[in-house]
Design a protein around this motif. Structure first.
Motif, PDB file in Angstrom:
ATOM      1  N   ASN A 107      -7.008  -4.013  -5.051  1.00  0.00           N
ATOM      2  CA  ASN A 107      -6.172  -3.262  -4.093  1.00  0.00           C
ATOM      3  C   ASN A 107      -4.983  -2.641  -4.827  1.00  0.00           C
ATOM      4  O   ASN A 107      -3.850  -2.681  -4.335  1.00  0.00           O
ATOM      5  N   SER A 109      -3.971   0.395  -5.399  1.00  0.00           N
ATOM      6  CA  SER A 109      -3.155   1.466  -4.798  1.00  0.00           C
ATOM      7  C   SER A 109      -2.317   0.927  -3.635  1.00  0.00           C
ATOM      8  O   SER A 109      -1.263   1.474  -3.328  1.00  0.00           O
ATOM      9  N   ILE A 112       1.189  -0.820  -5.182  1.00  0.00           N
ATOM     10  CA  ILE A 112       1.841  -0.042  -6.252  1.00  0.00           C
ATOM     11  C   ILE A 112       3.373   0.024  -6.107  1.00  0.00           C
ATOM     12  O   ILE A 112       4.093   0.344  -7.045  1.00  0.00           O
ATOM     13  N   ASP A 113       3.869  -0.309  -4.910  1.00  0.00           N
ATOM     14  CA  ASP A 113       5.300  -0.150  -4.638  1.00  0.00           C
ATOM     15  C   ASP A 113       6.091  -1.379  -5.098  1.00  0.00           C
ATOM     16  O   ASP A 113       5.511  -2.424  -5.353  1.00  0.00           O
ATOM     17  N   TRP A 137       7.949   3.021  -5.606  1.00  0.00           N
ATOM     18  CA  TRP A 137       7.011   4.082  -6.005  1.00  0.00           C
ATOM     19  C   TRP A 137       7.393   5.388  -5.312  1.00  0.00           C
ATOM     20  O   TRP A 137       7.272   5.520  -4.107  1.00  0.00           O
ATOM     21  N   LYS A 142       6.883   8.085 -10.480  1.00  0.00           N
ATOM     22  CA  LYS A 142       5.593   8.634 -10.917  1.00  0.00           C
ATOM     23  C   LYS A 142       5.776   9.431 -12.206  1.00  0.00           C
ATOM     24  O   LYS A 142       5.027   9.281 -13.163  1.00  0.00           O
ATOM     25  N   SER A 419      -1.803  -1.227 -10.945  1.00  0.00           N
ATOM     26  CA  SER A 419      -1.104   0.055 -11.033  1.00  0.00           C
ATOM     27  C   SER A 419       0.301  -0.011 -11.635  1.00  0.00           C
ATOM     28  O   SER A 419       0.788   0.984 -12.139  1.00  0.00           O
ATOM     29  N   ARG A 420       0.949  -1.162 -11.591  1.00  0.00           N
ATOM     30  CA  ARG A 420       2.286  -1.265 -12.208  1.00  0.00           C
ATOM     31  C   ARG A 420       2.283  -2.262 -13.364  1.00  0.00           C
ATOM     32  O   ARG A 420       3.315  -2.842 -13.703  1.00  0.00           O
TER      33      ARG A 420
END
Ligand code: HEM
Length: 503
Positions: A107, A109, A112-113, A137, A142, A419-420
């Protein structure tokens, strides 16, 4: 006849009582909300820690070592994911490897925050600007991640080899000199800290620091902030004057592509690199060396030494090649096991869900704070087997003895995942590889008799109440390998090859 005056007074009194009762109920409801409420309502299906108290939630229950408290709870109750209240913030803590993969990789995406924290974003980060690792995010984050991605490509890392050469060579030279060329014992911590700090400073500003300044910079935040501003200004001045400055800041300031960053964003990347790199790299190297210095570690050093010779050919070739290529599977395994076993950040910086998703049939809402408990994930016996609590580089090699298959990438969670994830994995692994190779090919690293290291994966950490781990102090002895005589020659060769590259 009814006395209108007394009726009015009675109405007024009723009205006053009503107002007082209404205000009290509003206050009581507000107080209840502050004492017991959370930013996100309780999530159905996920166990919550017991013993929450008003205002604090579980803060007191968790004590000063949160990762260990959550890990203990996972071990006892098999709760892979737990929820808790920190003040009025509801958090999820992920304790198992499989659940971590579900949340951060499958999961990616949705996670990502990062959340905003008042104290950090409004107070602490005012001095140098926030870091990428704490930024929510948005378009600016980005842009910064894209720029960082371009700095971490394979060719970019190969171009950083001279920097790694200077710093690993300086580490070997200085630590050996401080150990009176083997005659006395030495506490290695400051040397690993200086190595990591210098590496990130060279990278960002093309400058390194003396050992005296390292000590001041490590201990005084204000001095460090002023000094980073000063370093950045020097690069800005050099770029404006058209002078050559071979560093990330100069490259980003001169960038003419469409994704040009603002000066504040460039500063933020620099601070992220300096703060993201120096504690983590130093802790990993220091802790791994502490293990190698033990009696059991002597056997590992010998295996590593033989493997280095087998794959690099000779001591001298290993010295030269280790900053360019990781050839020894045993040392690669040592780097990986060092990171798995000793977590530089036991509880990862929080993520925040960007959108809802379903996990094993449970609705995970948007806007929820999620922590990965790296200490627990990296020692999860379900994933790594019943010997997960042991330091054993061999688990990453096909040794035919151990039956539990170790996981593929990300192997362990010290760099995070998804993602991070830490963008500096490749260069960090390379630096650790080069450091271990250069120390192992020339020395037997032995523990002190009086200042023994604490090699326990929880208790090695000097202060378990803070985010980044720091090895407790210990001392080692460096004994030169009997038939390896090329130490001075190797150091001199590195010095010549990199002369004049940086101030
Ligand atoms: C052994 C060395 C290192 C370790 C263990 C480490 C660990 C981590 C971890 C756990 C995170 C958060 C990942 C997540 O949320 O999933 C992170 C983020 C980050 N690290 Fe590292 N790090 C290391 C070295 C470095 C170095 C050398 C640099 C830069 C030169 C660096 C730059 C960053 C940056 C910029 C982020 C923020 C990424 C983002 O939020 O998008 N790290 N690191």
């Amino acid at each position: 006849m009814v006395n209108t005056y007394s009726t009015d007074l009675a109405e007024l009194a009723t009205w006053q009582v009503f107002c007082v009762v209404a205000s009290l109920s509003l206050f009581a409801s507000w107080l209840f909300k502050v004492a017991y409420g959370t930013d996100v309502p309780k999530i159905k299906g996920i166990p919550e820690l017991p013993k929450a108290i008003p205002f604090y939630g579980h803060l007191k229950f968790l004590g000063s070592d949160h990762p260990s408290a959550f890990q203990e709870f996972y071990r006892e109750n098999k709760y892979e994911v737990l929820q808790a209240k920190l003040g009025n913030r509801r958090i999820l803590v992920v304790n198992s490897y499989e659940a971590a993969q579900d949340f951060f990789v499958r999961n990616a995406s949705a996670t990502i925050d990062r959340p905003l924290f008042y104290t950090f974003h409004s107070v602490v980060s005012k001095t140098q600007g926030g870091t990428v690792g704490t930024a929510p995010w948005n378009e600016s984050t980005k842009r910064m991640r894209t720029a960082i991605g371009a700095l971490m490509t394979r060719p970019a890392i190969q171009r950083s080899a001279p920097m790694l050469d200077i710093e690993t060579s300086a580490l070997v030279n200085d630590i050996f000199a401080c150990a009176a060329h083997g005659a006395s014992e030495v506490d290695p911590r400051i040397f690993f800290q200086r190595q990591a700090l210098n590496l990130t400073l060279m990278w960002c500003y093309a400058r390194s620091v003396s050992s005296a300044r390292t000590k001041i910079a490590l201990n005084d935040r204000t001095v460090r902030d002023d000094w980073l501003n000063e370093l950045f200004q020097k690069v800005v001045d050099a770029v404006s004057a058209g002078r050559k400055s071979d560093c990330i800041s100069a490259g980003l300031l001169k960038d003419t592509s469409g994704t040009k960053l603002t000066e504040a964003e460039i500063k933020s990347i620099n601070v992220s690199f300096v703060s993201g790199g120096f504690e983590t790299l130093a802790t990993s190297a220091n802790a791994c060396i502490s293990w190698l210095s033990t009696d059991e570690g002597q056997l590992m050093q010998e295996k590593a030494f033989q493997d280095i010779l087998k794959h690099h050919g000779s001591t001298e070739a290993a010295w030269d090649e280790c900053v360019l290529e990781e050839k020894s599977p045993y040392v690669i395994a040592l780097v990986r096991e060092g990171l798995r076993y000793y977590c530089p950040i036991p509880l990862l910086p929080p993520r925040q869900t960007m959108k809802p998703f379903t996990w094993r049939g449970i609705e995970i809402p948007k806007g929820l704070t999620v922590h990965i408990n790296t200490q627990s994930v990296n020692h999860d016996a379900v994933c790594y087997g019943p010997d997960a609590h042991l330091f054993r580089p061999e688990r990453w090699l096909e040794d035919g003895i151990h039956t539990v298959k170790q996981p593929g990438p990300p192997y362990q969670y010290s760099y995070g995942a998804g993602s991070r994830m830490c963008p500096a994995v490749a260069i960090s692994n390379r630096l650790l590889y080069a450091t271990y190779v250069r120390l192992i090919v020339h020395f037997h690293i032995k523990a002190s008799i009086d200042a023994l290291p604490n090699v326990d994966y929880i208790h090695f950490n000097e202060d378990r109440s803070v985010q980044s781990a720091l090895s407790k102090r210990f001392k080692i002895k460096l004994e030169r390998r009997r038939y390896v005589t090329s130490l001075e020659m190797c150091i001199e060769r590195s010095r010549k090859a990199t002369r004049g590259l940086y101030e």
